[in-house]
Design an enzyme around this catalytic site. Structure first.
Site, PDB file in Angstrom:
ATOM      1  N   ASP A 244       0.778  -1.322   0.101  1.00  0.00           N
ATOM      2  CA  ASP A 244      -0.070   0.114   0.103  1.00  0.00           C
ATOM      3  C   ASP A 244       0.836   1.112   0.071  1.00  0.00           C
ATOM      4  O   ASP A 244       1.906   1.425   0.770  1.00  0.00           O
ATOM      5  CB  ASP A 244      -0.989   0.108   1.297  1.00  0.00           C
ATOM      6  N   GLU A 281       1.383  -0.096  -4.739  1.00  0.00           N
ATOM      7  CA  GLU A 281       0.874   1.056  -5.270  1.00  0.00           C
ATOM      8  C   GLU A 281       1.247   2.137  -5.009  1.00  0.00           C
ATOM      9  O   GLU A 281       1.968   2.425  -3.962  1.00  0.00           O
ATOM     10  CB  GLU A 281      -0.866   1.196  -4.447  1.00  0.00           C
ATOM     11  N   ILE A 308      -4.343   4.897 -16.036  1.00  0.00           N
ATOM     12  CA  ILE A 308      -5.321   4.049 -16.816  1.00  0.00           C
ATOM     13  C   ILE A 308      -6.589   4.120 -16.720  1.00  0.00           C
ATOM     14  O   ILE A 308      -7.568   4.443 -17.386  1.00  0.00           O
ATOM     15  CB  ILE A 308      -4.689   2.538 -17.183  1.00  0.00           C
ATOM     16  N   HIS A 379     -11.123  -0.395  -4.636  1.00  0.00           N
ATOM     17  CA  HIS A 379     -11.394  -0.063  -3.401  1.00  0.00           C
ATOM     18  C   HIS A 379     -11.486   1.459  -3.279  1.00  0.00           C
ATOM     19  O   HIS A 379     -12.433   2.295  -2.732  1.00  0.00           O
ATOM     20  CB  HIS A 379     -11.038  -0.999  -2.312  1.00  0.00           C
ATOM     21  N   GLN A 381     -10.905   3.867  -5.849  1.00  0.00           N
ATOM     22  CA  GLN A 381     -11.672   4.897  -6.740  1.00  0.00           C
ATOM     23  C   GLN A 381     -13.131   4.815  -6.323  1.00  0.00           C
ATOM     24  O   GLN A 381     -13.891   5.664  -6.859  1.00  0.00           O
ATOM     25  CB  GLN A 381     -11.299   4.390  -8.054  1.00  0.00           C
TER      26      GLN A 381
END
Length: 586
Positions: A244, A281, A308, A379, A381
Site C-alpha cells: 500500500d 501501489e 489508465i 476500492h 476509486q
C-alpha cells in the site's frame, strides 16, 4: 519451555505477563528483551513496560483473540493444517486479479463464507484473489488500512486459522492469493508500538506519523517490516503482496526498503520453489519500482496504474473534477493505453507541477506492459468518493462493458474489484468502528469536512461509524442472476475467456499495439495482432472502418467487408479476415 522476545529499547524494564503470572525478562545490548518459561501452545501473554500496569500486546503478536487492546495469544504457524503441498504457485504477470474485502464480500463477512464463493470466481475465470488488508485493527469492521498489529489476523474474519483455510481452499482450486499490506503508517487506535521503541518517524504522511525506516535506530524497524512481509508468504502460503502507498515510505538509505524486500522475496521464492509477487501501489509514476535491479531498479513485479483508470473513467463518464482534470479525451485515453503512463514528466494540473517519468517499453531493454495493473475501479476509486458510489450508479451497462473490454483485452495485468463484473448496485463506502468516542467523532467530522470543502452537503456524506454504512457496502449476490446484471456478468466471463485463449492478447510489448481514435465520432480501436477491439463511447451508432469476424460483442454489430457499425455505447472484438476473404459476423 517457550522463548518470548520483544524489541523494546525505550523502556528501562520489561516484564512478561503470562497466564496471570509475571516473569522477569533479560535485556540484551541490541534492545531485545528475552525470557524462557513454560507456556501452553495457546497461552495468553503480554508485556509490562517500566512501572505501567497496562499489559500491552506483543508487537509481533500472532493472534489477538480479544482485540488489539488485549493481551496476545500464542499461535504456531507450523501446526496449521495445509493440503496444498502440490501447489506450485502462479506467475501473475498478465493474469486477472480479483480484489475483495472479506467483511463485505459476503453477508457473513468471514473467510469461511468467502470460501463458499471460490467456485464462482473459478467459473468467472480469474487467476488470483487479492485480499484487502486482514491485519488486526481496532473495532470489528473497517477497511483494514488502520492496522496496528501487522502480524496478527483480524479475529472477526476468522483469525489466523480462518485465513489458512481460505488460502488452502484457493490453492485447491488453482487460485493464487495476494494480500494487501500496509507498511507506511499505523492506525490511530491501539498503536502501542511507540512505547516500545522508535517505530515512527518525525515526518508525517496523509494518514499520520510516518514509519521510521531511515532514521536513528531504524534497522530493527525495517526488520520488523521485512519479517512481517516474508511471514505472510512463508507461513501463510500467500503468493504475493500488494504494498500500500509505497510513495509514503520515505527512505533516504542507499538500499531502499523496497529493493531490500524484493531481494529477500526472490530468495524466499527460490527456497519455496514457487513464484512470489510484489505489487506496489504508488502515485509517483516512477518506473524505477518495476525496473529490474540489474538495470538500477527495485525489481518489484508490478505496480498499480491509476493513469489508465483515470483516462478510461473520464473518457466514458465525462467526469473532470479533481485528478480527472487532465483526462477525458479519447486521444488522452489512447496515449495512456499506448504508453502506460499519461503523466510521464508532463505537467499535472491537479498537482500543479511536472509529474512522473516515461516508461521504456521497448522489447530489447524495456518493461513489459504486464508490470502495470489496469482496472476500471478499485476500492480506492469507489470508496474514496463522497458516497462510495460505484461506476454502475451512473453508467449504462454498455458503458461498463466497453470499459471492461478495454481493460481485459489490454496487454496489462488486469484487476477487477468485487461485484463490478455484474455492475453491483451496492456502494462501497468508507466505514470504521473505532471504540474510542473522541476518535470516532473525529473520524466522522473529518470525513464530512473533507467533502464539504469540495461542495458536498456534509450531512449527505455517510457516517463511517454507523453500522448501516458497513451493511450497505455488502454485495447483494441476488443481483447476479437478474436482468442486465446477469448479462454484464456473462460479458465479463466471455472477455476473460477471450483474454486467456487468444494468443495475440498475450503479447506484453506496447510498441506492437496500435490505436486509432475518432474524437468527433467517439470511437476507439485497439489493434493487437490479428484482433481489433472496437469501442463506441458515444450514444449514437458509429461506423468504424475496420472489419473481421466477431469474437465477442456487447450488442450484435453490423459487419461488412469494409466497416463495422456498433450501437452506442458498446464494443466488439474482431478477428481480421485474411486478405480476400469476406468477414462473417456472429
Amino acid at each position: 519451555m517457550a522463548e518470548f522476545a520483544v524489541w523494546a529499547p525505550k523502556p528501562g524494564v520489561v516484564a512478561l505477563e503470562l497466564a496471570g503470572a509475571t516473569h522477569t525478562m533479560t535485556a540484551g545490548d541490541d534492545g531485545w528483551w528475552r525470557a524462557e518459561v513454560p507456556a501452553a501452545a495457546d497461552a495468553r501473554y503480554g508485556f509490562l513496560l517500566d512501572d505501567d500496569p497496562q499489559v500491552l500486546p506483543d508487537p509481533r503478536s500472532p493472534r489477538q483473540p480479544d482485540g488489539v487492546h488485549a493481551p496476545s495469544q500464542r499461535w504456531d504457524a507450523s501446526a496449521a493444517r495445509w493440503t496444498d503441498r502440490q501447489w506450485a504457485g502462479r506467475d501473475l504477470r498478465g493474469a486477472v486479479l480479483y480484489e475483495l474485502h472479506i467483511g463485505t464480500f459476503t453477508a457473513a463477512g468471514t473467510f469461511a463464507a468467502a470460501v463458499d464463493k471460490l467456485d464462482y470466481l473459478v467459473d468467472l475465470g480469474v487467476d488470483a484473489v487479492e485480499l484487502m488488508p486482514v491485519n488486526a485493527f481496532a473495532g470489528d469492521r473497517g477497511w483494514g488500512y488502520d492496522g496496528v498489529l501487522w502480524y496478527a489476523v483480524h479475529e472477526p474474519y476468522g483469525g489466523p486459522d480462518g485465513l489458512v483455510a481460505f488460502i488452502d481452499a484457493c490453492h485447491a482450486r488453482g487460485l493464487a492469493v495476494l494480500l494487501d499490506v500496509v507498511f507506511n503508517h499505523l492506525g490511530p487506535s491501539a498503536n502501542y508500538l511507540p512505547r516500545y521503541g522508535p517505530y515512527q518517524s518525525a515526518g508525517t504522511n496523509p494518514w499520520g506519523a510516518g514509519i521510521n525506516i531511515a532514521g536513528p535506530d531504524s534497522d530493527e524497524v525495517r526488520r520488523y517490516i521485512l519479517d512481517c512481509a516474508l511471514r505472510w508468504m512463508r507461513d501463510f502460503h500467500v503468493d504475493g503482496l500488494r504494498l500500500d502507498a509505497v510513495h509514503a515510505l520515505v527512505d533516504t538509505t542507499a538500499v531502499d526498503l523496497l529493493e531490500e524486500l524484493a531481494c529477500e522475496t526472490d530468495r524466499l521464492a527460490e527456497t519455496l520453489g514457487r513464484p512470489l509477487t510484489l505489487i506496489a501501489e504508488s502515485d509517483a509514476n516512477n518506473p524505477r519500482l518495476i525496473t529490474p535491479r540489474a538495470a538500477g531498479g527495485y525489481g518489484l513485479t508490478a505496480q498499480w496504474d491509476d493513469d489508465i483508470h483515470h483516462a478510461l473513467h473520464a473518457a466514458v463518464s465525462g467526469e473532470r473534477q479533481g485528478y480527472y482534470a487532465d483526462f477525458g479525451s479519447l486521444q488522452t485515453l489512447a496515449t495512456t493505453l499506448r504508453h502506460g503512463f499519461y503523466h510521464a514528466g508532463t505537467y499535472s494540473s491537479f498537482r500543479r507541477r511536472r509529474h512522473g517519468r516515461p516508461l521504456d517499453t521497448t522489447e530489447e531493454t524495456g518493461i513489459p506492459a504486464t508490470a502495470l495493473l489496469a482496472y476500471t475501479c478499485t476500492h480506492d476509486q469507489v470508496g474514496n468518493r463522497a458516497l462510495g458510489d460505484r461506476p454502475s450508479a451512473r453508467l449504462s451497462a454498455g458503458q461498463l462493458a466497453l470499459k471492461a473490454a478495454l481493460v481485459l483485452t489490454s496487454p496489462y495485468t488486469a484487476m477487477l474489484f468485487m461485484g463490478e463484473e455484474w455492475g453491483a448496485s451496492t456502494p462501497f463506502q468508507f466505514f470504521s468502528s473505532h471504540p474510542e468516542p473522541e476518535l470516532a467523532r473525529a473520524t466522522v467530522e473529518g470525513r464530512r469536512r473533507e467533502f464539504a470543502e469540495h461542495g458536498w452537503d456534509a450531512e449527505s456524506v455517510p457516517d463511517p461509524q454507523d453500522p448501516a454504512t458497513f451493511l450497505r457496502s455488502k454485495l447483494d449476490w441476488g443481483e447476479l442472476s437478474s436482468g442486465e446484471h446477469a448479462r454484464l456478468y456473462r460479458c465479463y466471463r466471455d472477455l476473460i475467456t477471450v483474454r486467456h485463449t487468444e494468443p495475440d492478447l498475450a503479447d506484453p510489448w506496447l510498441p506492437r499495439m496500435r490505436i486509432d481514435v475518432d474524437e468527433a465520432a467517439r470511437w476507439i480501436v485497439v489493434h493487437r495482432g490479428a484482433l481489433a477491439i472496437v469501442a463506441n463511447l458515444g450514444d449514437s451508432p458509429a461506423t468504424v472502418p475496420v472489419s473481421g469476424q466477431v469474437v465477442a460483442a456487447w450488442a450484435p454489430p453490423v459487419v461488412d467487408a469494409a466497416a463495422i457499425t456498433l450501437d452506442g455505447p458498446s464494443f466488439a472484438i474482431l478477428r481480421r479476415a485474411p486478405s480476400g476473404q469476406v468477414p462473417v459476423g456472429r
